[in-house]
Enzyme design. Structure first.
Site, short mmCIF file in Angstrom:
data_model
loop_
_atom_site.label_atom_id
_atom_site.label_comp_id
_atom_site.label_asym_id
_atom_site.label_seq_id
_atom_site.Cartn_x
_atom_site.Cartn_y
_atom_site.Cartn_z
CB SER A 1 -18.11 -2.43 -11.92
OG SER A 1 -18.43 -3.80 -11.96
CE LYS B 1 -17.18 -4.97 -8.32
NZ LYS B 1 -17.79 -4.04 -9.20
#
Length: 165
Positions: free
Chosen positions: A31, A72
């Site tokens: 990710s 993230k």
């Protein structure tokens, strides 16, 4: 007896440092590619947000579930107005410059204008097409209380060693 005391003090200091200052995090998945790669080991600064809140562009580790932490990039902070139109991210009406993303968004590439609530963040992975992030209803906004810290340094594998940006 001196050795026992020394060892005890060393263990207590190590636990205090680990609990309050730094943590080790292993990247799991794609990710954050190309910024971070699967199986890289990172040092996470847990103390950095004791006096300040996360900023735009920070790469953070947070508790996504009671048993799972995610990593993230902070895209929007409290009070920001966020909108995604045809894969282009707008923060407060301005196009967000994102030289770090892997490729243009194909999925969840439209997101209606929203206001990030107080004490919350909106986060996304750099590999937008392979990232479970704030665009998904089951993740949504990240409460500041769930933030573990900021990713600082990749230290394994040695060939990838360096500061996280």
């Amino acid at each position: 007896m001196d050795w026992v005391i020394t060892l005890g003090v060393a263990i207590i200091l190590a636990l205090l440092i680990r609990h309050f200052l730094f943590a080790i995090f292993i990247v799991d998945g794609e990710s954050m590619y190309p910024t971070l790669e699967d199986s890289e080991w990172l040092v996470v600064n847990k103390a950095v947000y004791l006096l300040d809140d996360p900023k735009h562009g920070d790469i953070i580790v947070f508790h996504a579930t009671p048993t799972r932490d995610y990593i993230k990039r902070v895209i929007a902070i409290e009070g920001d107005e966020l909108e995604i139109v045809n894969g282009t991210v707008y923060i407060n009406g301005q196009i967000l410059d994102e030289p770090y993303i892997n490729e243009p968004m194909e999925f969840y590439n439209n997101y209606q204008k929203i206001l990030v609530p107080e004490n919350h963040l909106f986060v996304m992975g750099d590999n937008r097409n392979k990232s479970a992030d704030s665009r998904m209803p089951d993740i949504g906004f990240i409460d500041l209380n769930e933030v573990v810290g900021r990713a600082e340094v990749v230290f394994w594998p040695l060939t990838h060693m360096g500061r996280v940006q």
